[in-house]
Design a protein around this motif. Structure first.
Motif, PDB file in Angstrom:
ATOM      1  N   LEU A   9       6.550  -1.451  -2.612  1.00 16.13           N
ATOM      2  CA  LEU A   9       7.732  -0.788  -3.164  1.00 16.13           C
ATOM      3  C   LEU A   9       7.387  -0.062  -4.455  1.00 16.13           C
ATOM      4  CD1 LEU A   9      10.353  -3.567  -2.396  1.00 16.13           C
ATOM      5  CD2 LEU A   9      10.382  -1.241  -1.478  1.00 16.13           C
ATOM      6  N   ASN A  10       6.527  -0.663  -5.296  1.00 14.51           N
ATOM      7  CA  ASN A  10       6.087   0.006  -6.527  1.00 14.51           C
ATOM      8  C   ASN A  10       5.303   1.274  -6.208  1.00 14.51           C
ATOM      9  OD1 ASN A  10       7.267  -1.957  -8.129  1.00 14.51           O
ATOM     10  ND2 ASN A  10       5.379  -3.144  -8.369  1.00 14.51           N
ATOM     11  N   ARG A  11       4.447   1.210  -5.205  1.00 14.25           N
ATOM     12  CA  ARG A  11       3.659   2.387  -4.832  1.00 14.25           C
ATOM     13  C   ARG A  11       4.565   3.488  -4.275  1.00 14.25           C
ATOM     14  NH1 ARG A  11      -2.025   1.099  -4.776  1.00 14.25           N
ATOM     15  NH2 ARG A  11      -2.446   3.003  -3.589  1.00 14.25           N
ATOM     16  N   LEU A  12       5.559   3.104  -3.494  1.00 16.53           N
ATOM     17  CA  LEU A  12       6.500   4.097  -2.976  1.00 16.53           C
ATOM     18  C   LEU A  12       7.257   4.783  -4.112  1.00 16.53           C
ATOM     19  CD1 LEU A  12       7.980   2.212   0.117  1.00 16.53           C
ATOM     20  CD2 LEU A  12       6.557   4.270   0.193  1.00 16.53           C
ATOM     21  N   ARG A  13       7.680   4.003  -5.098  1.00  8.76           N
ATOM     22  CA  ARG A  13       8.416   4.583  -6.217  1.00  8.76           C
ATOM     23  C   ARG A  13       7.555   5.563  -7.010  1.00  8.76           C
ATOM     24  NH1 ARG A  13      11.375  -0.452  -6.345  1.00  8.76           N
ATOM     25  NH2 ARG A  13       9.667  -1.501  -7.467  1.00  8.76           N
ATOM     26  N   LYS A  14       6.249   5.304  -7.079  1.00  3.67           N
ATOM     27  CA  LYS A  14       5.328   6.172  -7.821  1.00  3.67           C
ATOM     28  C   LYS A  14       4.738   7.276  -6.941  1.00  3.67           C
ATOM     29  CE  LYS A  14       3.874   2.722 -11.233  1.00  3.67           C
ATOM     30  NZ  LYS A  14       4.130   3.541 -12.456  1.00  3.67           N
ATOM     31  N   ASN A  15       5.195   7.354  -5.695  1.00  2.00           N
ATOM     32  CA  ASN A  15       4.685   8.336  -4.735  1.00  2.00           C
ATOM     33  C   ASN A  15       3.176   8.196  -4.535  1.00  2.00           C
ATOM     34  OD1 ASN A  15       5.067  10.413  -2.848  1.00  2.00           O
ATOM     35  ND2 ASN A  15       4.511  11.990  -4.344  1.00  2.00           N
ATOM     36  N   MET A  16       2.704   6.964  -4.604  1.00  2.00           N
ATOM     37  CA  MET A  16       1.301   6.675  -4.304  1.00  2.00           C
ATOM     38  C   MET A  16       1.173   6.380  -2.811  1.00  2.00           C
ATOM     39  SD  MET A  16       0.431   4.058  -7.453  1.00  2.00           S
ATOM     40  CE  MET A  16      -1.281   3.814  -6.940  1.00  2.00           C
ATOM     41  N   PRO A  17       0.071   6.742  -2.184  1.00  2.00           N
ATOM     42  CA  PRO A  17      -0.113   6.339  -0.778  1.00  2.00           C
ATOM     43  C   PRO A  17      -0.172   4.816  -0.681  1.00  2.00           C
ATOM     44  CG  PRO A  17      -2.140   7.249  -1.686  1.00  2.00           C
ATOM     45  CD  PRO A  17      -1.073   7.500  -2.711  1.00  2.00           C
ATOM     46  N   LEU A  18       0.390   4.279   0.380  1.00  2.26           N
ATOM     47  CA  LEU A  18       0.418   2.821   0.534  1.00  2.26           C
ATOM     48  C   LEU A  18      -0.977   2.250   0.717  1.00  2.26           C
ATOM     49  CD1 LEU A  18       3.509   2.208   2.863  1.00  2.26           C
ATOM     50  CD2 LEU A  18       3.384   2.244   0.362  1.00  2.26           C
ATOM     51  N   GLN A  19      -1.858   2.965   1.419  1.00  2.00           N
ATOM     52  CA  GLN A  19      -3.231   2.520   1.672  1.00  2.00           C
ATOM     53  C   GLN A  19      -3.240   1.083   2.240  1.00  2.00           C
ATOM     54  OE1 GLN A  19      -5.169   3.279  -2.152  1.00  2.00           O
ATOM     55  NE2 GLN A  19      -5.819   5.300  -1.412  1.00  2.00           N
ATOM     56  N   ALA A  20      -2.439   0.905   3.274  1.00  3.19           N
ATOM     57  CA  ALA A  20      -2.317  -0.414   3.916  1.00  3.19           C
ATOM     58  C   ALA A  20      -3.245  -0.478   5.122  1.00  3.19           C
ATOM     59  CB  ALA A  20      -0.870  -0.657   4.344  1.00  3.19           C
ATOM     60  N   ASP A  21      -4.240  -1.346   5.042  1.00  2.00           N
ATOM     61  CA  ASP A  21      -5.212  -1.447   6.135  1.00  2.00           C
ATOM     62  C   ASP A  21      -4.570  -1.748   7.489  1.00  2.00           C
ATOM     63  OD1 ASP A  21      -7.116  -0.878   4.295  1.00  2.00           O
ATOM     64  OD2 ASP A  21      -8.088  -2.851   4.309  1.00  2.00           O
ATOM     65  N   PRO A  22      -3.523  -2.592   7.568  1.00  2.00           N
ATOM     66  CA  PRO A  22      -2.940  -2.867   8.895  1.00  2.00           C
ATOM     67  C   PRO A  22      -2.421  -1.623   9.607  1.00  2.00           C
ATOM     68  CG  PRO A  22      -2.238  -4.535   7.327  1.00  2.00           C
ATOM     69  CD  PRO A  22      -2.929  -3.470   6.530  1.00  2.00           C
ATOM     70  N   THR A  23      -2.026  -0.598   8.848  1.00  2.00           N
ATOM     71  CA  THR A  23      -1.560   0.619   9.520  1.00  2.00           C
ATOM     72  C   THR A  23      -2.732   1.348  10.173  1.00  2.00           C
ATOM     73  OG1 THR A  23      -1.779   2.034   7.539  1.00  2.00           O
ATOM     74  CG2 THR A  23       0.317   0.856   7.850  1.00  2.00           C
ATOM     75  N   ILE A  24      -3.925   1.225   9.594  1.00  2.00           N
ATOM     76  CA  ILE A  24      -5.116   1.805  10.226  1.00  2.00           C
ATOM     77  C   ILE A  24      -5.436   1.034  11.497  1.00  2.00           C
ATOM     78  CG2 ILE A  24      -7.526   2.444   9.913  1.00  2.00           C
ATOM     79  CD1 ILE A  24      -5.689   3.911   8.035  1.00  2.00           C
ATOM     80  N   GLN A  25      -5.344  -0.295  11.411  1.00  2.00           N
ATOM     81  CA  GLN A  25      -5.576  -1.115  12.603  1.00  2.00           C
ATOM     82  C   GLN A  25      -4.646  -0.691  13.736  1.00  2.00           C
ATOM     83  OE1 GLN A  25      -7.855  -3.378  13.079  1.00  2.00           O
ATOM     84  NE2 GLN A  25      -8.416  -4.387  11.174  1.00  2.00           N
ATOM     85  N   TYR A  26      -3.402  -0.419  13.392  1.00  2.00           N
ATOM     86  CA  TYR A  26      -2.416  -0.031  14.408  1.00  2.00           C
ATOM     87  C   TYR A  26      -2.745   1.337  14.996  1.00  2.00           C
ATOM     88  CZ  TYR A  26       2.179   0.553  16.597  1.00  2.00           C
ATOM     89  OH  TYR A  26       3.200   0.728  17.504  1.00  2.00           O
TER      90      TYR A  26
END
Length: 324
Positions: A221-238
């Motif tokens: 949520l903090n990254r979204l507020r700062k417009n930072m990419p989430l960089q969440a590894d599980p989304t790459i897995q998906y």
């Protein structure tokens, strides 16, 4: 002396009575054609009556088929036999056997759907326990865009459920959990149902620890507020086809809308079905300034606010990994 016509009439009545008595014996005498011990039978959806009768003979529930076929012709309603798994009592009459199959309630199977499974993994569990083909289940659920909505839990399903019936049941469990009050909280945070489930699914995929989930939610949520990419590894897995595997740096360049290294904001939809705790963590995140986290190598994660602190945590993780 009786006339020839009277003799014929008498003989005909005698024959009819004998046939009626024989039919009554065949229909109603217990154990005449059925096994003296209990037998089991599985009837799949859409199985014809003739095949059911054949299977009854094959598994030893009956000795011969023709009495059941005759009864089926005389009483067509007994053709209506529900799919299911049957434990057939011993010593039934022929008509009693068909009535038992006709009236039998569907048996239920207790199935556990763990948190964090995608449609394919959920389909595999469903097919192991129910009379459902995993490919059909996954294809239908994908077509209906149910990723994230097959709510985890332990439930009783009728063994002969269709893919659609099982999916509707799991969908109802989600809507039962996601009450109007929770929906109001989500709307107050600017999250529609899809966004909530998408973020909760990432939290679910990142940590199995309920106590960590509000912290992980706060990071994203903090990254979204700062417009930072989430960089969440599980989304790459998906985004990568096939079973889960170790990620490589080249995977971070995967061309997919689910690649949260390349695309800012949330991916198009959930990557798995989050459980209640992950959804609640997004609705009630920890109040932190964290922007990063990395595994400790001991089951949890280290959280940090700055990139330099994050890099130190990465080095600590690698040292722990190397020692193991």
């Amino acid at each position: 002396m009786p006339s020839p016509s009277n003799l014929r009439s008498h003989l005909l009545r005698t024959v009819i009575l004998i046939l009626a008595a024989a039919a009554g014996v065949i229909l109603f005498l217990p154990g005449l054609n059925t096994a003296p011990e209990s037998t089991r039978l599985q009837i799949h959806r859409g199985t014809p009556f003739s095949t059911i009768v054949r299977d009854l003979e094959t598994n030893g529930a009956i000795t011969v088929r023709w009495p059941l076929k005759v009864i089926g012709r005389l009483v067509p309603s007994l053709h209506n036999i529900k799919p299911g798994r049957y434990l057939i009592p011993p010593g039934l009459s022929n008509i009693g056997l068909l009535q038992y199959l006709h009236r039998h309630d569907q048996d239920e199977v207790r199935v556990t759907i763990p948190e964090g499974l995608d449609i394919s993994a959920t389909a595999a569990i469903i097919s192991r326990h129910l009379d459902i083909d995993s490919t059909s289940f996954a294809r239908e659920a994908t077509k209906r865009k149910l990723e994230g909505y097959l709510f985890p839990g332990t439930y009783n399903f009728p063994w002969a459920s269709t893919p659609g019936e099982a999916q509707e049941f799991l969908l109802r469990q989600f809507h039962r959990f996601f009450s109007d009050s929770l929906r109001s909280v989500a709307e107050g945070k600017g999250l529609d149902e899809n966004a909530l489930l998408t973020l909760a699914s990432i939290v679910e995929a990142e940590t199995p620890l309920d106590e960590e989930k509000p912290l992980v939610a706060s990071v994203y949520l903090n990254r979204l507020r700062k417009n930072m990419p989430l960089q969440a590894d599980p989304t790459i897995q998906y985004a990568i086809p096939g079973p889960r595997r170790r990620l490589y740096y080249k995977d971070l360049r995967t061309d997919s809308p689910y690649n949260t290294y390349l695309h800012r904001g949330l991916p198009p939809g959930p990557i798995c079905s989050p459980g209640a705790q992950s959804i609640l963590a997004v609705l009630n995140p920890a109040e932190t300034s964290y922007l990063y986290f990395v595994a400790t190598g001991k089951g949890g994660h280290n959280f940090s606010t700055t990139l330099s602190a994050h890099n130190r945590n990465i080095r600590r993780y690698r040292a722990n990994r190397d020692r193991r």
